[in-house]
Design a protein around this motif. Sequence first.
Motif, PDB file in Angstrom:
ATOM      1  N   THR A   6       0.819  -1.203   0.000  1.00  0.00           N
ATOM      2  CA  THR A   6       0.000   0.000   0.000  1.00  0.00           C
ATOM      3  C   THR A   6       0.859   1.262   0.000  1.00  0.00           C
ATOM      4  O   THR A   6       0.621   2.189  -0.770  1.00  0.00           O
ATOM      5  CB  THR A   6      -0.914   0.025   1.231  1.00  0.00           C
ATOM      6  OG1 THR A   6      -1.789  -1.082   1.164  1.00  0.00           O
ATOM      7  CG2 THR A   6      -1.722   1.309   1.273  1.00  0.00           C
ATOM      8  N   TYR A  29      -1.829  -2.151  -8.335  1.00  0.00           N
ATOM      9  CA  TYR A  29      -1.588  -0.708  -8.239  1.00  0.00           C
ATOM     10  C   TYR A  29      -1.360  -0.056  -9.590  1.00  0.00           C
ATOM     11  O   TYR A  29      -1.318   1.161  -9.692  1.00  0.00           O
ATOM     12  CB  TYR A  29      -0.410  -0.431  -7.291  1.00  0.00           C
ATOM     13  CG  TYR A  29      -0.849  -0.591  -5.863  1.00  0.00           C
ATOM     14  CD1 TYR A  29      -1.483   0.463  -5.202  1.00  0.00           C
ATOM     15  CD2 TYR A  29      -0.723  -1.799  -5.212  1.00  0.00           C
ATOM     16  CE1 TYR A  29      -1.941   0.314  -3.918  1.00  0.00           C
ATOM     17  CE2 TYR A  29      -1.184  -1.964  -3.924  1.00  0.00           C
ATOM     18  CZ  TYR A  29      -1.790  -0.906  -3.274  1.00  0.00           C
ATOM     19  OH  TYR A  29      -2.257  -1.057  -2.005  1.00  0.00           O
ATOM     20  N   GLU A  63       0.399  11.986  -5.269  1.00  0.00           N
ATOM     21  CA  GLU A  63      -0.555  10.898  -5.068  1.00  0.00           C
ATOM     22  C   GLU A  63      -0.777  10.088  -6.335  1.00  0.00           C
ATOM     23  O   GLU A  63      -1.236   8.970  -6.278  1.00  0.00           O
ATOM     24  CB  GLU A  63      -1.884  11.436  -4.546  1.00  0.00           C
ATOM     25  CG  GLU A  63      -1.900  11.680  -3.039  1.00  0.00           C
ATOM     26  CD  GLU A  63      -1.446  10.470  -2.227  1.00  0.00           C
ATOM     27  OE1 GLU A  63      -1.940   9.358  -2.472  1.00  0.00           O
ATOM     28  OE2 GLU A  63      -0.548  10.630  -1.363  1.00  0.00           O
ATOM     29  N   ARG A  86       7.620   9.176  -2.163  1.00  0.00           N
ATOM     30  CA  ARG A  86       6.437   9.528  -2.950  1.00  0.00           C
ATOM     31  C   ARG A  86       6.445  11.008  -3.312  1.00  0.00           C
ATOM     32  O   ARG A  86       6.638  11.865  -2.456  1.00  0.00           O
ATOM     33  CB  ARG A  86       5.164   9.178  -2.173  1.00  0.00           C
ATOM     34  CG  ARG A  86       3.908   9.441  -2.964  1.00  0.00           C
ATOM     35  CD  ARG A  86       2.676   8.855  -2.342  1.00  0.00           C
ATOM     36  NE  ARG A  86       2.771   7.389  -2.206  1.00  0.00           N
ATOM     37  CZ  ARG A  86       1.805   6.645  -1.698  1.00  0.00           C
ATOM     38  NH1 ARG A  86       0.690   7.200  -1.279  1.00  0.00           N
ATOM     39  NH2 ARG A  86       1.972   5.342  -1.592  1.00  0.00           N
ATOM     40  N   ASN A 134      -5.452   5.083  -0.180  1.00  0.00           N
ATOM     41  CA  ASN A 134      -5.582   4.669  -1.581  1.00  0.00           C
ATOM     42  C   ASN A 134      -5.116   3.247  -1.804  1.00  0.00           C
ATOM     43  O   ASN A 134      -4.396   2.938  -2.749  1.00  0.00           O
ATOM     44  CB  ASN A 134      -4.795   5.599  -2.499  1.00  0.00           C
ATOM     45  CG  ASN A 134      -5.523   6.894  -2.687  1.00  0.00           C
ATOM     46  OD1 ASN A 134      -6.757   6.909  -2.667  1.00  0.00           O
ATOM     47  ND2 ASN A 134      -4.779   7.980  -2.821  1.00  0.00           N
ATOM     48  N   SER A 135      -5.509   2.368  -0.914  1.00  0.00           N
ATOM     49  CA  SER A 135      -5.119   0.979  -1.045  1.00  0.00           C
ATOM     50  C   SER A 135      -6.024   0.282  -2.042  1.00  0.00           C
ATOM     51  O   SER A 135      -7.146   0.708  -2.293  1.00  0.00           O
ATOM     52  CB  SER A 135      -5.225   0.294   0.305  1.00  0.00           C
ATOM     53  OG  SER A 135      -5.099  -1.091   0.134  1.00  0.00           O
ATOM     54  N   ARG A 136      -5.493  -0.791  -2.650  1.00  0.00           N
ATOM     55  CA  ARG A 136      -6.322  -1.550  -3.588  1.00  0.00           C
ATOM     56  C   ARG A 136      -6.995  -2.732  -2.903  1.00  0.00           C
ATOM     57  O   ARG A 136      -7.713  -3.483  -3.536  1.00  0.00           O
ATOM     58  CB  ARG A 136      -5.480  -2.077  -4.748  1.00  0.00           C
ATOM     59  CG  ARG A 136      -4.721  -1.058  -5.571  1.00  0.00           C
ATOM     60  CD  ARG A 136      -5.537   0.160  -5.940  1.00  0.00           C
ATOM     61  NE  ARG A 136      -4.925   0.901  -7.039  1.00  0.00           N
ATOM     62  CZ  ARG A 136      -4.491   2.156  -6.957  1.00  0.00           C
ATOM     63  NH1 ARG A 136      -4.599   2.842  -5.830  1.00  0.00           N
ATOM     64  NH2 ARG A 136      -3.946   2.749  -8.007  1.00  0.00           N
ATOM     65  N   LYS A 175       2.776   1.716  -3.115  1.00  0.00           N
ATOM     66  CA  LYS A 175       1.908   1.780  -4.296  1.00  0.00           C
ATOM     67  C   LYS A 175       2.335   0.808  -5.359  1.00  0.00           C
ATOM     68  O   LYS A 175       2.445   1.152  -6.524  1.00  0.00           O
ATOM     69  CB  LYS A 175       1.986   3.191  -4.891  1.00  0.00           C
ATOM     70  CG  LYS A 175       0.798   4.044  -4.545  1.00  0.00           C
ATOM     71  CD  LYS A 175       0.797   5.279  -5.387  1.00  0.00           C
ATOM     72  CE  LYS A 175      -0.552   5.945  -5.259  1.00  0.00           C
ATOM     73  NZ  LYS A 175      -0.850   6.792  -6.354  1.00  0.00           N
ATOM     74  N   LYS A 176       2.632  -0.383  -4.960  1.00  0.00           N
ATOM     75  CA  LYS A 176       3.224  -1.280  -5.928  1.00  0.00           C
ATOM     76  C   LYS A 176       2.773  -2.706  -5.645  1.00  0.00           C
ATOM     77  O   LYS A 176       2.542  -3.082  -4.502  1.00  0.00           O
ATOM     78  CB  LYS A 176       4.750  -1.182  -5.806  1.00  0.00           C
ATOM     79  CG  LYS A 176       5.490  -1.682  -7.000  1.00  0.00           C
ATOM     80  CD  LYS A 176       6.877  -1.088  -7.054  1.00  0.00           C
ATOM     81  CE  LYS A 176       7.785  -1.939  -7.879  1.00  0.00           C
ATOM     82  NZ  LYS A 176       8.185  -3.159  -7.183  1.00  0.00           N
ATOM     83  N   SER A 182       6.514   3.974  -4.894  1.00  0.00           N
ATOM     84  CA  SER A 182       6.241   5.363  -4.554  1.00  0.00           C
ATOM     85  C   SER A 182       6.045   5.348  -3.043  1.00  0.00           C
ATOM     86  O   SER A 182       4.945   5.116  -2.548  1.00  0.00           O
ATOM     87  CB  SER A 182       4.995   5.826  -5.298  1.00  0.00           C
ATOM     88  OG  SER A 182       4.453   6.950  -4.679  1.00  0.00           O
TER      89      SER A 182
END
Lengths: 579, 313, 105, 221
Positions: free
Chosen positions: A288, A545, B55, B52, A515-517, A291-292, A358
């Motif tokens: 998470t 992601y 977003e 990061r 913004n988790s999947r 982001k990957k 990220s």
Amino acid sequence: MAITEAKKMTTLQVKRFKPSENPTNNYLTDEKGVWAWMTTVDHKKIGIMYLVAVAFFFALAGFLAIALRTELWTPAKTFIEADTYNQLFTLHGAMMVFFVLVPSIPAALGNFILPMQLGAKDVAFPRLNLASLYIYVAGAIFTFAALASGGFDTGWTFYTPYSSDGNGAGVIWVTLGVFILGFSSILTGTNFITTIHKLRAPGITWDRLPLNIWALYATSIIQVLATPVLAITILLLAFENIMDIGIFDPALGGDPVLFQHFFWFYSHPAVYIMIVPGFGIISEVISTFSKKTVFGYWAIALSSLAIAFIGFLVWGHHMFTSGQSAVATTVFSFLTFLVGIPTGIKIFNWIATLYKGSIDMKTPMLYVFIFLFLFSIGGFTGIMLGALSVDIHLHDTYYVVAHFHYVMMGGTLMALLAGLHYWWPKMTGKMYNETLAKISAVLIFIGFNMTFLPQFVMGSQGMPRRYYNYIDQFTPFHQTSTIGSYILGVAFLIILYYLVKSLFGGEKASSNPWNSRGLEWQSTSPPDFHNFDHTPVVINGPYDYHKPMEEFQLGLAVSHNGHDAEHTSTEVEKTEEKA
Amino acid sequence: MGRLFDFMLPENKSPLTADSTDGLFHFINEVSLIFLIGITFALIYFAFKYKRKSEDDKTPVITHNNTLEITWSVIPLLIVMVIFGWGYSGWLNLKAVPNDAYEIQATGYKWNWNFNYENGAQTLNELHVPKGRPIKVVMQSRDVLHSFFIPDYRVKHDVVPGRYTYVWFQAEETGESIIFCTEYCGTSHSDMLAKVIVHEPEEFEQWLELNGGGIQGSPVEQGEQLVTLQGCQTCHSVDGSEMIGPSFKGIWQREQQLTDGSTVVVDENYIRESILYPGNKVVAGYQNVMSPYEGRLSDDEITNIIEYLKTIN
Amino acid sequence: MSAHEHHGHHIASVKMLWSVGIGLTILTVLTVTVAKLGLPSPFDILSALAIALFKAYLVAAYFMALKWDNRFNAVLLIGAVAFFLLMVGVTLLDTMYRIEVVPSF
Amino acid sequence: MANHSANHPAHVQHHFVDSDQQFDSAKLGMWVFLVNEILFFGGLFCAYIIFRAWYPELFTQAALELNAFWGGVNTVVLIGSSLTVAMAIRSAQRNEIKGLRINLMITILLACVFLVIKYFEYEHKLHYGIAPGSFWDPTPEKLAILDHPKANIFFSIYYMMTGIHGLHVLVGIGLMIWIYIRAGKGHFSSEYYTPVEITGLYWHLVDLIWIFLFPLLYLIE
Ligand code: HEA
Ligand code: HEA
Ligand code: CUA
Ligand SMILES: [Cu+2]
């Protein structure tokens, strides 16, 4: 699996919608009042109640640890008697293991999250789930009864014949308490296995199972296979105390080393009951916050099972000096090393996940980093202890104490904290104070190393564990360690402060603040009583992601009727292409 | 030896048993340190490099890489196999007692170590050995598990009731080293200490000579020595101060309250019973922790102890 | 449950159940008889265990309907037994190979 | 029955999609629980095997004290009860509630017979002071036969194993009475008989354990 004609024919149409933000109706508002909580079968409420219980026991056992450390400020008596000290470390160890770490991640966080990650409304047996909570409480009551009837000072390992001398009703009570507690763990494990097999929402195939679920699955298997052996062991021990059945007592012809086999047959796998769910959390958080997609999904998923399996065959590494046979010792040492390989695979895959990610250093991620550092140290020192000749020197010294605090506290507890912060918005609908959270995480890191690094050194120098008194040369190490433990205490108080504060005055959390999947984030925060309005149809994998967030809205089959995931999922894929 | 982790280990005083342990200890530490530095560096580097930015950062899809998986499985596997082999051979060495080892009998009980030598000499909590000669300590326990640990020699073994176990070592320097009990055994577990005293070989022979034949003198003198050697003073004072058990001062003909509410007057039979089967009559205010001396003291010895106890006022 | 045969709902025939029951009884008589024969040491227990295992198979496969059930349930049963054997086997590695084979007293 | 979810029958709990899913889950759950049971008894079997491997002569000697005839009878009784439970499930599947109840009744009776025989076996031994643990106090004539110094351990294991097994029988009787009553209230039909099946599985396991206990304890001479 056979499937009905009717099911095959059904066409699934996928409708998308966004979870509403800050719903007025959620599982917390659904049924109110103490009685409703006490009789609820909702997995989320049960999870929360477990969490509170675990936190309570952690605070209690942590408080005992502070007392232990304070006593060790000087050799001989600082402020309590030897007998008190011996009872304190026993209670500290037994509570931390049986009341905190074993139930912590599976029964508290797992209960809350597992059905949501599966898109199920609840676990397979909600009433058993509630029963397991009450059994846990009953086990606790027996343990307190043990304290009331004179306490017990056997160490959390209950080695015979010291524990079977029959000079204490306390031992009988606590063994019965642990016996009862075992059933709570068994019920949780049984429930999870069934839920994972049978209650996956359409679209969640085995290769789309979140890694957290894989980890809980592996854990449940260990729980189911190992805990009954603990139950029978502890029952035999209780009978040894009550009526001298003589199986473990050398004075009656029994064999004390046999007890150690029985005990560690459970208790070594138990350390993986404690750590493997932590691995699950790490996988979720790391993907998470970078982001990957996780790197090496299958490597991570299957290594949990490998650890669970090999973990069953290494118990004798606690008994290298006990007088077990040379053959057994050799085999156990050899197998012990093999556990390090799948564990290493996990660590390397997590690090690889970060590559080109990220990376957002929010509190949960910070704890993951702390975890990776501390747990590695714990793991490497485990390898040290697995080495035969070295373990002869290090066995039952503070080196071992430091090792297991690094893996249990630096490992499991850090993972628990990561998970707690990660899912806190989902569970409570509130955000915690990020600044305070980071400060306390850093404090924990400092305090932890200050407490337990010196223990490696004094352990190697020969300081035995379970020592009330010690020789002067160890004083500086003990004092550093004690100061470190105070820092830890302060850090945990800060955590307690901002978490409680967030409940009452915290900023409201959105349904998916990170913004988790993951599927659990596709529900509202806090979730609805039934988690999702309808059984969701899962279109995307948990770590997709690369797909934009917009695509991650809850799929909903207009006309669904299948629980049989394998089949429906392909249907879903097809429909999606058309859509 | 000037290695990185030298500060962690106590001085090595028995190279034959300690060398391979120490070498392996250093090796694992160094390998672990390298791995740990690698892991930590990667974590910190990635955290900064891939911080990061916004977003909507896009990340590549990298699902797996079999070459990498195999590399990081096989390398650790090879390393741990080396560790296993090394540890195993070191441990075999710890088990294989040289043939010419000098044997000493040790008994552990709550909370003392008792040592018996070939010529009847006895010591309490002091293990006298000659330097430069392999020593085999054969151990037994009278009550619960204990564990015999000499950090300076890197040897340790549990002492198990109903069985004999052993350790061996060879001290190369005269001097003293500490012995710990490392298996939890109750209240005074942390005080169950002893020391090894290493003598020059000739000096050792003399010492043995002097203490040989065991206990001598008048019954009272013998009783006094027995009380010292059997470790009674760990729990019983002779000056009236409170310890784990009731003081011996003024014990004779004392009226003693028992836990079952009755009272006894201390006489020969009571003392005898208290020594052989301490659990039968437990003095009020004390715990039943004294281990039975049945089979350990002869009738004559008990008589001598009684004679001695009579004299302590 | 109309047309399809769902795995959980196999209905056993009376004949089958009774044959298994009678078979089990006969096997019980057989073990007792074999035991009375007094075979030499390893064979007495081996024969007894072999018969017990076969009986267990009958109960599990027919009475507990594993034969028609989801395969995974059978895996569970076999897995449990395998872990039990593992536990015994590895513990025996110690108890049978101690220097003093029997804990002396 | 094109759409299961459309008619959510009363017995299907809210979190299940349909009756099948509920049934499969319950059954899987029970099997997982049986795994537990196997390992629970496994601990005792392990103790048995180890002590037997240490003292084979003790075990053959002590087994003489056990009555193989009554042990055998009890085995047959349990097998019979397993049969009737299987018949009970069959009746339920065929919607024959009367058959279900009759078969359950017979099972309960057989289970009671088992316990009564067990009671007499215990009684007989206790009479001679062949009792577990600290109550171990055999009469002189028994002591002459059981002259092994560790005979007490054999009987400790014997009492633990058969005692815990007996406890399971007792629990089984309770469960079956419960099922019997529910069947009387018309709770079960060919559409829903999950509890019957689950209890049946449990009962068969109790039988399975005994199938091993019997030769191991009684038939070693
Ligand atoms: C969460 C709990 C937990 C975990 C996960 C572990 C993990 C491990 N433990 Fe630990 N252990 C305990 C809890 C735990 N332990 C407890 C509570 C005790 C003491 C009980 C008591 O006596 O009270 C104990 C005691 C203990 C002993 C007995 C010491 C003694 O009493 O003498 C041993 C000996 O072998 C051992 C070994 C190991 C090993 C090899 C691992 C392995 O699983 C570690 C694997 C991980 C790694 C190796 C790091 C990551 C790997 C890589 C980065 C790859 C590269 C690696 C190499 C090249 C080696 N442990
Ligand atoms: C989960 C496992 C766990 C954890 C987390 C800890 C945590 C700690 N342990 Fe423990 N320990 C054990 C498991 C654990 N321990 C075990 C199994 C033993 C062996 C026992 C035996 O030998 O039998 C042992 C033994 C042990 C010893 C050895 C005693 C001896 O051998 O003589 C010592 C000594 O320093 C010690 C110290 C500590 C300290 C200072 C902490 C600190 O990290 C504690 C810090 C925590 C707090 C100070 C609590 C503060 C909390 C609040 C204020 C409330 C906040 C609440 C929320 C945030 C929800 N422990
Ligand atoms: Cu003796 Cu600790
Ligand atoms: Cu372990």
